[in-house]
Write an enzyme that holds these catalytic residues in place. Structure first.
Site, mmCIF file in Angstrom:
data_model
loop_
_atom_site.group_PDB
_atom_site.id
_atom_site.type_symbol
_atom_site.label_atom_id
_atom_site.label_comp_id
_atom_site.label_asym_id
_atom_site.label_seq_id
_atom_site.Cartn_x
_atom_site.Cartn_y
_atom_site.Cartn_z
ATOM 1 N N LYS A 209 3.125 6.622 -2.528
ATOM 2 C CA LYS A 209 2.594 7.403 -3.657
ATOM 3 C C LYS A 209 2.756 8.897 -3.404
ATOM 4 C CE LYS A 209 -1.657 8.620 -4.167
ATOM 5 N NZ LYS A 209 -3.132 8.680 -4.333
ATOM 6 N N ASP A 227 -1.140 5.752 -8.824
ATOM 7 C CA ASP A 227 -2.503 6.069 -8.392
ATOM 8 C C ASP A 227 -3.476 5.146 -9.125
ATOM 9 O OD1 ASP A 227 -2.632 7.034 -10.973
ATOM 10 O OD2 ASP A 227 -3.446 8.989 -10.425
#
Length: 341
Positions: A209, A227
């Site tokens: 991420k 997320d």
């Protein structure tokens, strides 16, 4: 003595009665008729058996198909799933239309972390775990003022860094991560942030991420940022049923061209922060309500939903202290610095 006129009359009577007196002639047709009936019956027998034989297979599929029909609804019990009857093609079209609609709603969408170079973005993204981008943006100015380069932060006193990062929460673990990645950048990459995924994920505290945030926004290389907001929305929209972030990334990636991935991430995350909240989504104020299978989970009353809007949609400051000009032009307000009340 018989008269001559009577003889012809008797002969005529005999000729007329002859057919009735012939027993043989009457029996022959009877036998042939019986034989014909038997032959017909024999020939008809196999036809009836064949007909019955053909009917049995016709009945069999009905019996075998019944369990299949009963079992089919069980597949739709698990949630979340795509809307009933939605094909793969329809899902792709719906997903891309949602992205286009969000692009019109958030034409100024951008990463909500303040940064001036790849190093600052990398550190800020690591610090954003388990806290808000706003709190990170309020904390990093003093951090980067004191330690502007990877070399500076690599040589920093951990206790001093901890005090600076205390407002971000988990400040000890985050201090270890940012000092560790700064040392790795200094020793392994000449003090420069690498522009490859396989290199970024080797740095302390950096996962996929974080790497995609840096690659997409500092290097212009497409990536999907999964997320908590992204995970919640793509499942709510039934783009995928996956729960693992890596699998969500792979599943959603197949719905869009690679060139859309970075902007798609911004659109989805912005919508999750402003309108499609976890507990009280503002369904009545949602611009993509007609495309959302989960419409109705939140308040559908327009007036009540409007009160749930956040950041610039609700007339409040955003998360960046120094947002892009496009955001300010659209009516967005910069966030206040730390300690300003």
């Amino acid at each position: 003595m018989v008269s001559k006129e009577a003889v012809p009359a008797e002969r005529a009577a005999v000729k007329k009665a002859a057919p009735a007196k012939s027993p043989t002639a009457g029996k022959a047709p009877a036998k042939s008729a019986a034989s014909a009936r038997k032959a017909t019956a024999k020939s008809a027998g196999p036809v009836k058996k064949a007909t019955l034989g053909r009917k049995k297979p016709a009945v069999a599929p009905k019996k075998t198909s019944a369990p299949v029909k009963k079992a089919a609804p069980a597949k739709t019990v698990t949630t979340p799933q795509a809307p009933s009857g939605e094909s793969r093609t329809a899902l792709v079209r719906r997903a891309r239309r949602i992205n286009r609609e969000l692009a019109e709603v958030y034409p100024y969408a951008h990463p909500e972390l303040d940064f001036e170079n790849p190093f600052q973005l990398l550190v800020a993204t690591v610090l954003s775990a388990q806290t808000t981008d706003l709190r990170v943006n309020q904390t990093t100015p003093s951090l980067f003022a004191k330690y502007p380069t990877p070399e500076d932060l690599a040589a920093a006193n951990p206790e001093v860094v901890e005090e600076i990062l205390r407002p971000c929460g988990f400040f000890r673990a985050k201090t270890k991560s940012v000092i560790g990645l700064s040392k790795a950048l200094t020793e392994d990459f000449g003090g420069e942030v690498p522009g490859r995924l396989e290199d970024l994920v080797k740095l302390p505290g950096v996962g996929r991420k974080t790497a995609f945030v840096v690659l997409g926004n500092a290097f212009g290389r497409p990536g999907i940022t999964v997320d908590t907001h992204f995970q919640r929305l793509v499942r709510r929209w039934r783009w995928t049923e996956e729960t693992d972030p890596d699998k969500i990334e792979a599943a959603v990636g197949t719905l869009f061209p690679k060139s859309d991935w970075t902007d798609l991430s911004h659109h989805v995350i912005w919508h999750g922060r402003r309108i499609c909240h976890a507990r009280k989504p503002a369904c009545g104020a949602c611009p993509i309500a007609p495309l959302c299978p989960a419409y109705g989970e939140g308040d559908t009353d327009p007036e009540k939903a409007r009160k749930l809007l956040k950041y610039e949609k609700g007339g409040f400051p955003g998360q960046r202290l120094k947002p892009p000009q496009a955001y300010l032009d659209a009516g967005g307000k910069p966030a206040p610095p730390l300690g300003s009340g």
